[in-house]
Design a protein around this motif. Sequence first.
Motif, PDB file in Angstrom:
ATOM      1  N   GLY A  42     143.703  61.164  25.105  1.00  0.00           N
ATOM      2  CA  GLY A  42     143.288  60.406  26.273  1.00  0.00           C
ATOM      3  C   GLY A  42     141.902  60.723  26.802  1.00  0.00           C
ATOM      4  N   LYS A  43     141.146  61.537  26.059  1.00  0.00           N
ATOM      5  CA  LYS A  43     139.813  61.918  26.525  1.00  0.00           C
ATOM      6  C   LYS A  43     138.751  61.559  25.490  1.00  0.00           C
ATOM      7  N   GLY A  44     137.491  61.668  25.884  1.00  0.00           N
ATOM      8  CA  GLY A  44     136.398  61.375  24.974  1.00  0.00           C
ATOM      9  C   GLY A  44     136.040  62.569  24.115  1.00  0.00           C
ATOM     10  N   LEU A  45     135.063  62.388  23.259  1.00  0.00           N
ATOM     11  CA  LEU A  45     134.603  63.470  22.397  1.00  0.00           C
ATOM     12  C   LEU A  45     133.941  64.568  23.224  1.00  0.00           C
ATOM     13  N   GLU A  46     134.265  65.803  22.883  1.00  0.00           N
ATOM     14  CA  GLU A  46     133.701  66.966  23.558  1.00  0.00           C
ATOM     15  C   GLU A  46     133.002  67.837  22.538  1.00  0.00           C
ATOM     16  N   TRP A  47     131.719  68.086  22.720  1.00  0.00           N
ATOM     17  CA  TRP A  47     131.010  69.021  21.854  1.00  0.00           C
ATOM     18  C   TRP A  47     131.488  70.429  22.156  1.00  0.00           C
ATOM     19  N   ILE A  48     131.708  71.244  21.088  1.00  0.00           N
ATOM     20  CA  ILE A  48     132.155  72.606  21.327  1.00  0.00           C
ATOM     21  C   ILE A  48     131.274  73.666  20.671  1.00  0.00           C
ATOM     22  N   SER A  49     130.606  73.337  19.573  1.00  0.00           N
ATOM     23  CA  SER A  49     129.796  74.368  18.946  1.00  0.00           C
ATOM     24  C   SER A  49     128.818  73.773  17.947  1.00  0.00           C
ATOM     25  N   THR A  50     127.665  74.437  17.801  1.00  0.00           N
ATOM     26  CA  THR A  50     126.626  74.033  16.854  1.00  0.00           C
ATOM     27  C   THR A  50     126.027  75.259  16.185  1.00  0.00           C
ATOM     28  N   VAL A  51     125.715  75.119  14.900  1.00  0.00           N
ATOM     29  CA  VAL A  51     124.901  76.108  14.191  1.00  0.00           C
ATOM     30  C   VAL A  51     123.655  75.376  13.702  1.00  0.00           C
ATOM     31  N   ASN A  52     122.503  75.912  14.068  1.00  0.00           N
ATOM     32  CA  ASN A  52     121.238  75.253  13.758  1.00  0.00           C
ATOM     33  C   ASN A  52     120.792  75.473  12.316  1.00  0.00           C
ATOM     34  N   SER A  53     119.775  74.760  11.941  1.00  0.00           N
ATOM     35  CA  SER A  53     119.137  74.901  10.636  1.00  0.00           C
ATOM     36  C   SER A  53     117.625  74.796  10.822  1.00  0.00           C
ATOM     37  N   PRO A  54     116.831  75.569  10.087  1.00  0.00           N
ATOM     38  CA  PRO A  54     117.226  76.589   9.131  1.00  0.00           C
ATOM     39  C   PRO A  54     117.621  77.922   9.764  1.00  0.00           C
ATOM     40  N   VAL A  55     117.141  78.179  10.968  1.00  0.00           N
ATOM     41  CA  VAL A  55     117.564  79.418  11.620  1.00  0.00           C
ATOM     42  C   VAL A  55     118.978  79.195  12.137  1.00  0.00           C
ATOM     43  N   GLU A  56     119.910  80.055  11.735  1.00  0.00           N
ATOM     44  CA  GLU A  56     121.329  79.817  12.031  1.00  0.00           C
ATOM     45  C   GLU A  56     121.747  80.399  13.364  1.00  0.00           C
ATOM     46  N   ASN A  57     121.009  80.037  14.425  1.00  0.00           N
ATOM     47  CA  ASN A  57     121.493  80.439  15.743  1.00  0.00           C
ATOM     48  C   ASN A  57     122.617  79.502  16.156  1.00  0.00           C
ATOM     49  N   THR A  58     123.501  80.023  16.959  1.00  0.00           N
ATOM     50  CA  THR A  58     124.723  79.298  17.292  1.00  0.00           C
ATOM     51  C   THR A  58     124.835  79.064  18.795  1.00  0.00           C
ATOM     52  N   PHE A  59     125.551  78.022  19.141  1.00  0.00           N
ATOM     53  CA  PHE A  59     125.731  77.638  20.531  1.00  0.00           C
ATOM     54  C   PHE A  59     127.193  77.230  20.738  1.00  0.00           C
ATOM     55  N   TYR A  60     127.694  77.496  21.942  1.00  0.00           N
ATOM     56  CA  TYR A  60     129.092  77.203  22.246  1.00  0.00           C
ATOM     57  C   TYR A  60     129.226  76.599  23.631  1.00  0.00           C
ATOM     58  N   ALA A  61     130.197  75.714  23.755  1.00  0.00           N
ATOM     59  CA  ALA A  61     130.569  75.228  25.078  1.00  0.00           C
ATOM     60  C   ALA A  61     131.240  76.359  25.845  1.00  0.00           C
ATOM     61  N   ASP A  62     131.108  76.330  27.148  1.00  0.00           N
ATOM     62  CA  ASP A  62     131.715  77.375  27.970  1.00  0.00           C
ATOM     63  C   ASP A  62     133.221  77.455  27.760  1.00  0.00           C
ATOM     64  N   SER A  63     133.833  76.324  27.454  1.00  0.00           N
ATOM     65  CA  SER A  63     135.287  76.276  27.319  1.00  0.00           C
ATOM     66  C   SER A  63     135.793  77.085  26.117  1.00  0.00           C
ATOM     67  N   VAL A  64     134.923  77.360  25.137  1.00  0.00           N
ATOM     68  CA  VAL A  64     135.369  78.071  23.937  1.00  0.00           C
ATOM     69  C   VAL A  64     134.585  79.359  23.687  1.00  0.00           C
ATOM     70  N   LYS A  65     133.564  79.603  24.489  1.00  0.00           N
ATOM     71  CA  LYS A  65     132.707  80.775  24.277  1.00  0.00           C
ATOM     72  C   LYS A  65     133.530  82.058  24.330  1.00  0.00           C
ATOM     73  N   GLY A  66     133.311  82.929  23.354  1.00  0.00           N
ATOM     74  CA  GLY A  66     134.045  84.180  23.286  1.00  0.00           C
ATOM     75  C   GLY A  66     135.364  84.082  22.549  1.00  0.00           C
ATOM     76  N   ARG A  67     135.808  82.873  22.252  1.00  0.00           N
ATOM     77  CA  ARG A  67     137.083  82.671  21.548  1.00  0.00           C
ATOM     78  C   ARG A  67     136.882  82.028  20.183  1.00  0.00           C
ATOM     79  N   PHE A  68     135.900  81.149  20.069  1.00  0.00           N
ATOM     80  CA  PHE A  68     135.655  80.419  18.827  1.00  0.00           C
ATOM     81  C   PHE A  68     134.367  80.932  18.185  1.00  0.00           C
ATOM     82  N   THR A  69     134.337  80.901  16.846  1.00  0.00           N
ATOM     83  CA  THR A  69     133.148  81.306  16.106  1.00  0.00           C
ATOM     84  C   THR A  69     132.853  80.285  15.020  1.00  0.00           C
ATOM     85  N   ILE A  70     131.652  79.735  15.053  1.00  0.00           N
ATOM     86  CA  ILE A  70     131.227  78.780  14.032  1.00  0.00           C
ATOM     87  C   ILE A  70     130.464  79.539  12.945  1.00  0.00           C
TER      88      ILE A  70
END
Length: 117
Positions: A42-70
């Motif tokens: 019943g909800k829209g798409l929610e971004w949760i995590s990204t890994v960049n290229s070529p430098v593989e820095n990662t980003f997380y939504a607050d809702s999953v930070k500390g729990r999920f790892t990309i």
Amino acid sequence: QMQLVESGGGLAQPGGSLRLSCAASGFTISSYRMSWVRQAPGKGLEWISTVNSPVENTFYADSVKGRFTISRDNFKNTLSLQMNNLKPEDTAVYYCAKDWGGPDYLRGHGTQVIVSS
């Protein structure tokens, strides 16, 4: 033909873990910013995590930070999402995406994750 195929979803108990995988074909994931997004019932798409290229820095939504790892395995051309300490609100269809929000956007068909006791 470029394609993304997710796997690894299923039923998990609150506090449990799941590992999602995304197999890419037709392109090299190391050349793109890769992301995981999800859609809860019943909800829209929610971004949760990204890994960049070529430098593989990662980003997380607050809702999953500390729990999920990309992570990305450039040799296997796969993207993964390790999900720990799952909560019922993590229930959703999870999609991997190439170039989320960009001109080369591509999304897979998704894998269902249900978190319930």
